[in-house]
Motif scaffolding. Structure first.
Motif, PDB file in Angstrom:
ATOM      1  N   THR A 106     -31.027  19.950   9.080  1.00 18.67           N
ATOM      2  CA  THR A 106     -31.932  19.228   8.322  1.00 18.67           C
ATOM      3  C   THR A 106     -31.424  18.626   6.904  1.00 18.67           C
ATOM      4  OG1 THR A 106     -32.360  21.373   6.973  1.00 18.67           O
ATOM      5  CG2 THR A 106     -33.898  20.745   8.985  1.00 18.67           C
ATOM      6  N   ASP A 107     -29.950  18.862   6.914  1.00 21.52           N
ATOM      7  CA  ASP A 107     -29.344  18.174   5.708  1.00 21.52           C
ATOM      8  C   ASP A 107     -28.309  17.006   6.156  1.00 21.52           C
ATOM      9  OD1 ASP A 107     -27.392  19.691   7.056  1.00 21.52           O
ATOM     10  OD2 ASP A 107     -26.759  20.853   5.322  1.00 21.52           O
ATOM     11  N   ARG A 108     -28.587  16.494   7.132  1.00 26.74           N
ATOM     12  CA  ARG A 108     -27.913  15.372   7.859  1.00 26.74           C
ATOM     13  C   ARG A 108     -28.608  14.219   7.938  1.00 26.74           C
ATOM     14  NH1 ARG A 108     -22.359  16.931   8.491  1.00 26.74           N
ATOM     15  NH2 ARG A 108     -22.007  14.944   9.437  1.00 26.74           N
ATOM     16  N   ALA A 109     -28.386  12.967   7.562  1.00 27.15           N
ATOM     17  CA  ALA A 109     -29.094  12.038   7.920  1.00 27.15           C
ATOM     18  C   ALA A 109     -28.416  11.425   9.408  1.00 27.15           C
ATOM     19  CB  ALA A 109     -28.928  10.882   7.020  1.00 27.15           C
ATOM     20  N   LEU A 110     -29.183  10.347  10.037  1.00 25.90           N
ATOM     21  CA  LEU A 110     -28.426   9.695  11.202  1.00 25.90           C
ATOM     22  C   LEU A 110     -28.817   8.164  11.113  1.00 25.90           C
ATOM     23  CD1 LEU A 110     -27.088  10.664  13.896  1.00 25.90           C
ATOM     24  CD2 LEU A 110     -29.653  10.480  14.866  1.00 25.90           C
ATOM     25  N   LEU A 111     -27.724   7.450  10.939  1.00 28.67           N
ATOM     26  CA  LEU A 111     -27.608   6.008  11.297  1.00 28.67           C
ATOM     27  C   LEU A 111     -27.523   5.726  12.520  1.00 28.67           C
ATOM     28  CD1 LEU A 111     -25.879   5.528   7.812  1.00 28.67           C
ATOM     29  CD2 LEU A 111     -27.971   5.926   8.164  1.00 28.67           C
ATOM     30  N   ALA A 112     -27.579   4.261  12.989  1.00 25.97           N
ATOM     31  CA  ALA A 112     -27.283   3.760  14.187  1.00 25.97           C
ATOM     32  C   ALA A 112     -26.866   2.365  13.847  1.00 25.97           C
ATOM     33  CB  ALA A 112     -28.453   3.646  15.111  1.00 25.97           C
ATOM     34  N   LEU A 113     -25.626   2.159  14.261  1.00 21.93           N
ATOM     35  CA  LEU A 113     -24.879   0.771  13.829  1.00 21.93           C
ATOM     36  C   LEU A 113     -24.656   0.316  15.181  1.00 21.93           C
ATOM     37  CD1 LEU A 113     -23.663  -1.203  11.690  1.00 21.93           C
ATOM     38  CD2 LEU A 113     -21.198   0.332  12.451  1.00 21.93           C
ATOM     39  N   GLN A 114     -25.534  -1.169  15.463  1.00 22.68           N
ATOM     40  CA  GLN A 114     -25.417  -1.421  16.782  1.00 22.68           C
ATOM     41  C   GLN A 114     -25.341  -2.939  16.859  1.00 22.68           C
ATOM     42  OE1 GLN A 114     -27.224   0.690  19.712  1.00 22.68           O
ATOM     43  NE2 GLN A 114     -25.834   1.890  18.295  1.00 22.68           N
ATOM     44  N   GLY A 115     -24.524  -3.571  17.730  1.00 22.22           N
ATOM     45  CA  GLY A 115     -24.238  -4.765  17.964  1.00 22.22           C
ATOM     46  C   GLY A 115     -22.651  -5.078  18.028  1.00 22.22           C
ATOM     47  N   PRO A 116     -22.195  -6.339  18.699  1.00 20.13           N
ATOM     48  CA  PRO A 116     -20.933  -6.719  18.877  1.00 20.13           C
ATOM     49  C   PRO A 116     -20.031  -6.384  17.825  1.00 20.13           C
ATOM     50  CG  PRO A 116     -22.401  -8.650  18.982  1.00 20.13           C
ATOM     51  CD  PRO A 116     -23.243  -7.387  18.869  1.00 20.13           C
ATOM     52  N   SER A 117     -20.637  -6.515  16.439  1.00 19.37           N
ATOM     53  CA  SER A 117     -19.694  -6.435  15.259  1.00 19.37           C
ATOM     54  C   SER A 117     -19.334  -4.942  14.774  1.00 19.37           C
ATOM     55  CB  SER A 117     -19.879  -7.193  14.053  1.00 19.37           C
ATOM     56  OG  SER A 117     -20.091  -8.624  14.295  1.00 19.37           O
ATOM     57  N   ALA A 118     -20.170  -3.673  15.535  1.00 25.13           N
ATOM     58  CA  ALA A 118     -20.117  -2.609  15.144  1.00 25.13           C
ATOM     59  C   ALA A 118     -18.748  -2.221  15.040  1.00 25.13           C
ATOM     60  CB  ALA A 118     -21.071  -1.736  15.991  1.00 25.13           C
TER      61      ALA A 118
END
Lengths: 374, 120
Positions: A143-155
């Motif tokens: 519960t103490d971590r965030a989750l990010l998604a970085l998506q796309g050809p430049s990722a």
């Protein structure tokens, strides 16, 4: 009604001008000033940053990875034990009727399993795992971590600028990276059909990591609206719409996620809820099947639209479970279920929209080619 | 220009014909438009009839006839490119032209100041 939860990036969303909506108990950004269409196209052209902190992050741990894997295999029909260290797979929890209780990603992180589940189901998923697996294993929600998604050809270029090891990861690899001194649990995966990463970071550092990624000219914040159209164009299921507790993996055309070793003739056959139902359908076929659909013309056909075999008369042969306009396709796209006798690619069916039946063509998914780094 | 509570604008063109569209506030709220179904030219409509279907990336909505009257022209360019309603709501993004049969129905409509107050 219970108060909505906020993710660690809540303030960042507001600063960016996001339109916030309730989603799975959280206040989430549905879009930013750029708008859904441009956000979608930007993700496919460059890179989008998504806050997916509402999703459940869970660690399943025992004496060894093997112990944790054997435990999870009692709940999901995937090959967990055979997953190599540093690799991730897609799977789903099943019920005794063979229905899908939720879909998930699970990763072998050396001595434990790291599991990501849908926000709306995470309470039930964690309870299910605790009931089935404790006390032999521990099931701990992170519960103490965030989750990010970085998506796309430049990722790749964007993340590799912070830790060059990001570039060495292949699709569905997982690794621990160092992003500006912050320990990040990273997988090369996502739910957009694009190359990219999902990045778990301590909640206290979420905002600074997000800002570091956004400093790159190619990266824009992307909301849930575009996340939905991206996954739909990519033929990916939304739990609750396209798959649910009354839908089996065979009906949902997800048997690719039941590896050979867990199938009826495999070395570790069955042993998960509903195996008998699922194996029977795998051998004899299911009565209905999930298919891709392209409505003719420009009008989107959305979830709930009934499908018919003919332009007039007859009983419904199916229903649309997700439908929208596909910005990359440049036209409406949908997925849904039809009876097995109509589930052949190229078949024309009719959707009833505003009292009129309009043709759709059964089309192979994804609607846009997947762009991932194998 | 006159405005309705349904976020439509009406601009008198000539000979008692009014051009009708939806406001920038409305298109911003709706998001990117991807589909517009316009009425047939020559249709006689009654106030509050659902005569236009619009779909944004998010949802479908109806546009109501603001007045009794006859549809005398529709914006085919908008049907071809619904994004015109987002990029130029009160110009190229117009929906249809109507010849009202009862101009007294305009009495309840708002002017720009009143509309801006309504949307706050």
């Amino acid at each position: 009604m219970a108060e909505l939860l906020k993710t660690p990036l809540y303030d960042l969303h507001l600063e960016a001008g996001a339109k916030m909506v309730p989603f799975a108990g959280y206040e989430m950004p549905v879009q930013y000033p750029m708008g859904v269409m441009k956000e979608h196209l930007h993700t496919r052209a460059k890179a989008g940053l998504f806050d997916v902190s509402h999703m459940g992050q869970v660690i399943v741990q025992g004496d060894s990875y093997e112990a944790a894997a054997r435990g999870l295999e009692r709940l999901i029909p995937a090959d967990v034990l055979g997953l190599e260290d540093g690799r991730q797979r897609y799977g789903f929890f099943t019920n005794d009727a063979g229905g899908i209780e939720d879909d998930l990603m699970f990763a072998n992180r050396g001595d434990h399993l790291y599991v990501v589940v849908n926000a709306a189901c995470k309470g039930a998923d964690i309870a299910r795992m605790k009931t089935a697996l404790e006390p032999d294993l521990t099931v701990a929600e992170i519960t103490d971590r965030a989750l990010l998604a970085l998506q796309g050809p430049s990722a790749e270029a964007v993340l590799a600028a912070l830790d060059p090891r990001a570039a060495d990861m292949a699709f569905m690899d997982v690794a621990t990276l160092d992003l500006n001194g912050v320990e990040a649990w990273v997988s090369r995966s996502g739910y957009t059909g694009e190359d990219g990463y999902e990045i778990s970071v301590p909640a206290v550092h979420a905002s600074s990591i997000a800002k570091a990624l956004l400093e790159h000219d190619d990266v824009e914040l992307i909301g849930l609206g575009a996340r939905d159209s991206l996954r739909l164009e990519s033929g990916l299921c939304l739990y609750g719409n396209d798959i649910d507790a009354k839908t089996t993996p065979v009906e949902a055309a997800l048997t690719w996620a039941i590896q050979k070793v867990r199938r009826a003739d495999g070395a570790r056959a069955g042993g998960f809820p509903g195996a008998d139902v699922i194996f029977d359908q795998m051998a004899n076929g299911a009565a209905r099947k999930r298919v891709g659909l392209r409505p003719e013309g420009r009008a989107p056909m959305r979830e709930g639209v009934q499908l018919f075999a003919d332009a007039a008369g007859g009983d419904s042969i199916g229903i649309i479970t997700s439908g929208s306009f596909g910005p990359t396709v440049g036209g409406p796209v949908a997925m849904g279920y039809v009876t097995a006798d109509h589930a052949t690619t190229g078949t024309t069916v009719y959707g009833e929209l505003r009292g009129k039946r309009q043709p759709l063509t059964l089309t192979k998914m994804p609607f846009t080619p997947a762009n991932v780094k194998r | 220009m006159k405005y309705t509570e349904e976020h439509e604008w009406l601009r008198e063109e000539s000979d008692g014909v009014y051009v009708v569209g939806i406001t920038e506030h409305a298109t911003t709220q709706l998001g990117d438009l991807v589909f517009v179904e316009l009425p047939e030219v020559g249709t006689t409509v009654s106030k509050d009839d659902e005569i236009v279907v619009i779909e944004s990336v998010k949802a479908a909505s109806d546009i109501l006839a603001p007045l009794d009257g006859e549809i005398v022209e529709v914006n085919e360019a908008l049907a071809e490119d619904p994004s015109l309603a987002n990029s130029d709501a009160i110009g190229d993004g117009w929906f249809f032209k109507i010849k009202p049969s009862d101009l007294s129905q305009m009495d309840d409509m708002m002017d720009e100041a009143a509309y801006n107050k309504m949307i706050g």
